[in-house]
Enzyme design. Sequence first.
Site, PDB file in Angstrom:
ATOM      1  CG  ASN A 105      -8.267   8.888   2.272  1.00 30.67           C
ATOM      2  OD1 ASN A 105      -9.134   8.041   2.474  1.00 30.67           O
ATOM      3  ND2 ASN A 105      -8.342   9.772   1.306  1.00 30.67           N
ATOM      4  N   GLY A 144     -15.931  11.745  -1.156  1.00 30.09           N
ATOM      5  CA  GLY A 144     -15.395  10.423  -1.476  1.00 30.09           C
ATOM      6  C   GLY A 144     -15.406   9.418  -0.357  1.00 30.09           C
ATOM      7  CB  THR A 145     -16.339   8.876   2.774  1.00 28.45           C
ATOM      8  OG1 THR A 145     -16.641   7.898   3.769  1.00 28.45           O
ATOM      9  CG2 THR A 145     -17.134  10.139   3.053  1.00 28.45           C
ATOM     10  CB  SER A 146     -18.891   4.037   1.317  1.00 25.79           C
ATOM     11  OG  SER A 146     -18.093   3.562   2.387  1.00 25.79           O
ATOM     12  CG  ASP A 197      -3.821   9.203   0.661  1.00 23.68           C
ATOM     13  OD1 ASP A 197      -3.750  10.418   0.947  1.00 23.68           O
ATOM     14  OD2 ASP A 197      -4.848   8.703   0.129  1.00 23.68           O
ATOM     15  NE  ARG A 223      -2.907  -1.213  -0.682  1.00 19.61           N
ATOM     16  CZ  ARG A 223      -2.661  -2.397  -1.239  1.00 19.61           C
ATOM     17  NH1 ARG A 223      -2.566  -3.481  -0.511  1.00 19.61           N
ATOM     18  NH2 ARG A 223      -2.506  -2.510  -2.538  1.00 19.61           N
ATOM     19  CG  HIS A 243      -9.559   5.405   9.896  1.00 16.84           C
ATOM     20  ND1 HIS A 243     -10.507   5.308   8.912  1.00 16.84           N
ATOM     21  CD2 HIS A 243     -10.253   5.495  11.069  1.00 16.84           C
ATOM     22  CE1 HIS A 243     -11.719   5.316   9.456  1.00 16.84           C
ATOM     23  NE2 HIS A 243     -11.597   5.444  10.761  1.00 16.84           N
TER      24      HIS A 243
HETATM   25  P1  NAD Z   1     -14.813   3.357   0.820  1.00 17.92           P
HETATM   26  O1  NAD Z   1     -13.924   2.519  -0.057  1.00 17.92           O
HETATM   27  O2  NAD Z   1     -15.760   2.684   1.730  1.00 17.92           O
HETATM   28  O3  NAD Z   1     -15.675   4.294  -0.124  1.00 17.92           O
HETATM   29  C1  NAD Z   1     -15.098   4.978  -1.198  1.00 17.92           C
HETATM   30  C2  NAD Z   1     -16.091   6.003  -1.692  1.00 17.92           C
HETATM   31  O4  NAD Z   1     -15.432   6.787  -2.652  1.00 17.92           O
HETATM   32  C3  NAD Z   1     -17.329   5.399  -2.339  1.00 17.92           C
HETATM   33  O5  NAD Z   1     -18.488   6.003  -1.803  1.00 17.92           O
HETATM   34  C4  NAD Z   1     -17.164   5.761  -3.821  1.00 17.92           C
HETATM   35  O6  NAD Z   1     -18.389   6.056  -4.454  1.00 17.92           O
HETATM   36  C5  NAD Z   1     -16.311   7.010  -3.714  1.00 17.92           C
HETATM   37  N1  NAD Z   1     -15.520   7.307  -4.902  1.00 17.92           N
HETATM   38  C6  NAD Z   1     -14.911   6.466  -5.778  1.00 17.92           C
HETATM   39  N2  NAD Z   1     -14.274   7.165  -6.728  1.00 17.92           N
HETATM   40  C7  NAD Z   1     -14.467   8.469  -6.443  1.00 17.92           C
HETATM   41  C8  NAD Z   1     -14.039   9.693  -7.047  1.00 17.92           C
HETATM   42  N3  NAD Z   1     -13.282   9.701  -8.149  1.00 17.92           N
HETATM   43  N4  NAD Z   1     -14.425  10.862  -6.482  1.00 17.92           N
HETATM   44  C9  NAD Z   1     -15.204  10.886  -5.356  1.00 17.92           C
HETATM   45  N5  NAD Z   1     -15.639   9.757  -4.751  1.00 17.92           N
HETATM   46  C10 NAD Z   1     -15.263   8.575  -5.288  1.00 17.92           C
HETATM   47  O7  NAD Z   1     -13.845   4.351   1.592  1.00 17.92           O
HETATM   48  P2  NAD Z   1     -14.060   5.146   2.934  1.00 17.92           P
HETATM   49  O8  NAD Z   1     -15.456   5.611   3.046  1.00 17.92           O
HETATM   50  O9  NAD Z   1     -12.941   6.093   2.990  1.00 17.92           O
HETATM   51  O10 NAD Z   1     -13.895   4.087   4.109  1.00 17.92           O
HETATM   52  C11 NAD Z   1     -13.087   2.971   4.108  1.00 17.92           C
HETATM   53  C12 NAD Z   1     -11.763   3.021   4.815  1.00 17.92           C
HETATM   54  O11 NAD Z   1     -10.839   2.909   3.787  1.00 17.92           O
HETATM   55  C13 NAD Z   1     -11.329   4.257   5.520  1.00 17.92           C
HETATM   56  O12 NAD Z   1     -11.235   3.952   6.845  1.00 17.92           O
HETATM   57  C14 NAD Z   1      -9.887   4.535   5.007  1.00 17.92           C
HETATM   58  O13 NAD Z   1      -9.003   4.505   6.108  1.00 17.92           O
HETATM   59  C15 NAD Z   1      -9.561   3.374   4.172  1.00 17.92           C
HETATM   60  N6  NAD Z   1      -8.823   3.545   2.915  1.00 17.92           N
HETATM   61  C16 NAD Z   1      -7.951   4.554   2.721  1.00 17.92           C
HETATM   62  C17 NAD Z   1      -7.309   4.696   1.504  1.00 17.92           C
HETATM   63  C18 NAD Z   1      -6.328   5.830   1.330  1.00 17.92           C
HETATM   64  O14 NAD Z   1      -5.637   6.191   2.281  1.00 17.92           O
HETATM   65  N7  NAD Z   1      -6.258   6.435   0.151  1.00 17.92           N
HETATM   66  C19 NAD Z   1      -7.561   3.812   0.464  1.00 17.92           C
HETATM   67  C20 NAD Z   1      -8.460   2.756   0.698  1.00 17.92           C
HETATM   68  C21 NAD Z   1      -9.097   2.643   1.923  1.00 17.92           C
END
Ligand code: NAD
Length: 229
Positions: A87, A170-172, A89, A56, A104
């Site tokens: 996130n 960008g969060t579910s 990152d 990652r 997180h």
């Molecule tokens: P999630 O994966 O549950 O949801 C992702 C959301 O992003 C969805 O609702 C989707 O529709 C939306 N999405 C996808 N592409 C998009 C775009 N281009 N623009 C805007 N929205 C977009 O993620 P979450 O709600 O953040 O929760 C899950 C956990 O995942 C968090 O606790 C986080 O720590 C972790 N996570 C972090 C990273 C990172 O650091 N980048 C990556 C993956 C997961």
Amino acid sequence: MQRVVVFTGAGISAESGINTFRDSGGLWEKYDISEVATPEAFARNPKLVIDFYNARRKQVLEAKPNAAHHALVKLENKFKVQIITQNIDDLHERAGSKNVMHLHGEIRKVRSTRFPELVYELDNAEQPYDTVCERGFPLRPHIVWFGEMVPLMELAVEHVASADIFIIIGTSLEVYPAASLIHYAETSVPKFYIDPNARSIEKLPELTIIREQAGTGTPALIEQLLKTE
Ligand code: NAD
């Protein structure tokens, strides 16, 4: 100065090439959460967990902030901005946002398994298997795993409760307790939710849903906010 609180999730980094968790092609289709993102998994097989986060981390280091991260920096020209991200990152920081809280954890850091205040920044992508903290205990990724407390939750609630404008990107809104944050914003506060798959949210007054990608929806909203008196 008005306060804007921005709550972001994996979706804001999707256009930077970092996988989200739940979208199709997302991370959890390839991995089983219980095997890589729980304290039990680390106790059972630390190498597997370290390998997972090393992969990652490599992906994060190769990624660059996108238009959404950059737009949020511009918001600081007119507002006091607090970003609360789920996130791990560091794309908000690399874009230049000043106040970023990681609910997180942070992928570029590791910490002592015994003394959580001993946190270290990694120089490169790899966490070695055998390094220890200065007091001799093994190191673990500086991540809040499923089943663990979210130490910054209380502070995050205070920020959201004091917001004049609240933006969700960008969060579910499926991961708790983080998702419950949205309900701490004052009733009269304007709220915006940018996500192509945003579902409507009950009992969240003054909410505008913007079903767009973060990379286009965010700069457009921010331009609008910067124009208003
Ligand atoms: P999630 O994966 O549950 O949801 C992702 C959301 O992003 C969805 O609702 C989707 O529709 C939306 N999405 C996808 N592409 C998009 C775009 N281009 N623009 C805007 N929205 C977009 O993620 P979450 O709600 O953040 O929760 C899950 C956990 O995942 C968090 O606790 C986080 O720590 C972790 N996570 C972090 C990273 C990172 O650091 N980048 C990556 C993956 C997961």
